[in-house]
Design a protein around this motif. Structure first.
Motif, PDB file in Angstrom:
ATOM      1  N   TRP A  39       0.824  -1.322  -0.001  1.00 39.19           N
ATOM      2  CA  TRP A  39      -0.062  -0.120  -0.112  1.00 39.19           C
ATOM      3  C   TRP A  39       0.835   1.281  -0.110  1.00 39.19           C
ATOM      4  CZ3 TRP A  39      -3.073  -3.650  -1.042  1.00 39.19           C
ATOM      5  CH2 TRP A  39      -3.331  -4.464  -0.241  1.00 39.19           C
ATOM      6  N   SER A  65      -6.636  -0.700  -6.619  1.00 36.71           N
ATOM      7  CA  SER A  65      -6.456   0.243  -5.599  1.00 36.71           C
ATOM      8  C   SER A  65      -6.409  -0.221  -4.385  1.00 36.71           C
ATOM      9  CB  SER A  65      -7.702   1.148  -5.504  1.00 36.71           C
ATOM     10  OG  SER A  65      -8.987   0.420  -5.633  1.00 36.71           O
ATOM     11  N   GLY A  66      -6.417  -1.574  -4.036  1.00 37.08           N
ATOM     12  CA  GLY A  66      -5.986  -2.340  -2.779  1.00 37.08           C
ATOM     13  C   GLY A  66      -6.953  -1.937  -1.824  1.00 37.08           C
ATOM     14  N   ASP A  89      -9.568  -5.684  -8.318  1.00 35.52           N
ATOM     15  CA  ASP A  89     -10.205  -6.997  -8.439  1.00 35.52           C
ATOM     16  C   ASP A  89     -10.302  -7.754  -7.433  1.00 35.52           C
ATOM     17  OD1 ASP A  89      -7.407  -7.780  -8.428  1.00 35.52           O
ATOM     18  OD2 ASP A  89      -7.429  -8.524 -10.612  1.00 35.52           O
ATOM     19  N   LEU A  93     -10.686  -6.731  -0.779  1.00 43.00           N
ATOM     20  CA  LEU A  93      -9.844  -5.527  -0.638  1.00 43.00           C
ATOM     21  C   LEU A  93     -10.975  -4.001  -0.945  1.00 43.00           C
ATOM     22  CD1 LEU A  93      -6.296  -6.131  -1.994  1.00 43.00           C
ATOM     23  CD2 LEU A  93      -7.316  -6.334   0.237  1.00 43.00           C
TER      24      LEU A  93
HETATM   25  C1  LIG Z   1       0.734  -2.815  -5.019  1.00 43.31           C
HETATM   26  S1  LIG Z   1      -1.011  -2.911  -4.681  1.00 43.31           S
HETATM   27  C2  LIG Z   1      -1.147  -1.181  -4.529  1.00 43.31           C
HETATM   28  C3  LIG Z   1      -2.661  -0.887  -4.023  1.00 43.31           C
HETATM   29  C4  LIG Z   1      -2.983   0.672  -4.056  1.00 43.31           C
HETATM   30  N1  LIG Z   1      -2.876   1.298  -5.445  1.00 43.31           N
HETATM   31  C5  LIG Z   1      -2.162   1.381  -3.125  1.00 43.31           C
HETATM   32  O1  LIG Z   1      -1.152   2.266  -3.566  1.00 43.31           O
HETATM   33  O2  LIG Z   1      -2.298   1.472  -1.968  1.00 43.31           O
HETATM   34  C6  LIG Z   1      -1.600  -3.278  -6.237  1.00 43.31           C
HETATM   35  C7  LIG Z   1      -3.086  -3.632  -6.238  1.00 43.31           C
HETATM   36  O3  LIG Z   1      -3.653  -3.855  -7.723  1.00 43.31           O
HETATM   37  C8  LIG Z   1      -4.438  -4.905  -7.612  1.00 43.31           C
HETATM   38  N2  LIG Z   1      -4.582  -5.378  -8.815  1.00 43.31           N
HETATM   39  C9  LIG Z   1      -3.630  -6.065  -9.599  1.00 43.31           C
HETATM   40  N3  LIG Z   1      -4.038  -6.567 -10.925  1.00 43.31           N
HETATM   41  C10 LIG Z   1      -5.216  -5.797 -10.900  1.00 43.31           C
HETATM   42  C11 LIG Z   1      -6.458  -5.783 -11.996  1.00 43.31           C
HETATM   43  N4  LIG Z   1      -5.940  -6.252 -13.292  1.00 43.31           N
HETATM   44  N5  LIG Z   1      -7.601  -5.223 -11.957  1.00 43.31           N
HETATM   45  C12 LIG Z   1      -7.612  -4.432 -10.848  1.00 43.31           C
HETATM   46  N6  LIG Z   1      -6.780  -4.719  -9.671  1.00 43.31           N
HETATM   47  C13 LIG Z   1      -5.582  -5.209  -9.874  1.00 43.31           C
HETATM   48  C14 LIG Z   1      -4.128  -6.041  -6.763  1.00 43.31           C
HETATM   49  O4  LIG Z   1      -5.036  -6.691  -5.904  1.00 43.31           O
HETATM   50  C15 LIG Z   1      -3.473  -5.112  -5.601  1.00 43.31           C
HETATM   51  O5  LIG Z   1      -4.440  -4.804  -4.668  1.00 43.31           O
END
Ligand SMILES: C[S@@+](CC[C@H](N)C(=O)[O-])C[C@H]1O[C@@H](n2cnc3c(N)ncnc32)[C@H](O)[C@@H]1O
Length: 207
Positions: A39, A65-66, A89, A93
């Motif tokens: 995050w 967006s986690g 997805d 979360l």
């Molecule tokens: C490194 S985390 C970052 C979370 C958030 N953006 C933050 O900065 O706190 C990446 C997130 O992307 C989500 N994710 C990965 N591929 C995805 C997709 N194709 N569609 C939606 N979410 C996705 C993961 O489940 C994870 O929650």
């Protein structure tokens, strides 16, 4: 959770002290532990806002967006000046992020449960990306075991993401933290590149 926050004599008001330690306490314990790896740290949100405040921002979207840490903190520090969308997805979360949004009544933040590779949200002025595809490549500090680890899948997804970015209109900005998965982005030029305390932060512009 709200009580815990009030007990610590903190509020969600702009200008009030906020730390990762305090914010992460709103999360279930298993997601608190993942925070440094998954995050966006609050200092990175603040750096992003320092950039955005000089920009003409119509809307921001966080791709993956986690638990909502980037979106909710950006809304807080920017004093809710523009709409922010988070797409995630993993249902659990998404639900955590959406319940925090509801709890704090953040009216300009919206979370959607979906896959941005399949339904890409076109039309935003600024995109944020904390390396969401990386998890298909690496096993350590994974959020869970729900996604396949596969180099081929990673390359396919990266190509899909690059194609989506290429379809964005001229002038669109992409802000990456720890990258987007690749080193080149056809159709874009690098506007800014900074080594922040916890990792590389970049801004790309569609040209
Ligand atoms: C490194 S985390 C970052 C979370 C958030 N953006 C933050 O900065 O706190 C990446 C997130 O992307 C989500 N994710 C990965 N591929 C995805 C997709 N194709 N569609 C939606 N979410 C996705 C993961 O489940 C994870 O929650």
């Amino acid at each position: 959770m709200r009580n815990l926050f009030l007990k610590a004599k903190m509020s969600l008001g702009v200008g009030e002290p906020m730390t990762d330690q305090i914010w992460d306490k709103f999360l279930p314990v298993k997601y608190q532990t993942l925070s440094p790896y998954q995050w966006t740290p609050i200092s990175v949100v603040v750096s992003t806002w320092e950039y955005l405040r000089e920009e003409k921002v119509s809307s921001v979207v966080d791709l993956g967006s986690g638990v909502g840490k980037f979106c909710l903190n950006l809304a807080r520090v920017s004093e809710h000046q523009f709409p922010i969308l988070g797409i995630e997805d993993r249902k659990e979360l998404f639900q955590i992020a959406d319940s925090l949004r509801e709890k704090w009544n953040f009216k300009k933040v919206k979370f959607e449960h979906g896959n941005f590779l399949k339904e890409f949200p076109y039309g935003y002025s600024h995109y944020y990306c904390f390396n969401p595809l990386y998890e298909t490549m690496k096993a350590s500090h994974s959020i869970d075991g729900s996604k396949d680890k596969s180099a081929i899948l990673f390359i396919q997804n990266l190509q899909l993401l690059k194609n989506h970015f290429l379809n964005c209109k001229i002038g669109t900005k992409i802000i990456t933290y720890h990258g987007f998965g690749g080193s080149t982005l056809p159709g874009f030029k690098v506007l800014l590149k900074k080594e922040l305390e916890f990792g590389e932060w970049m801004v790309w512009e569609r040209v």
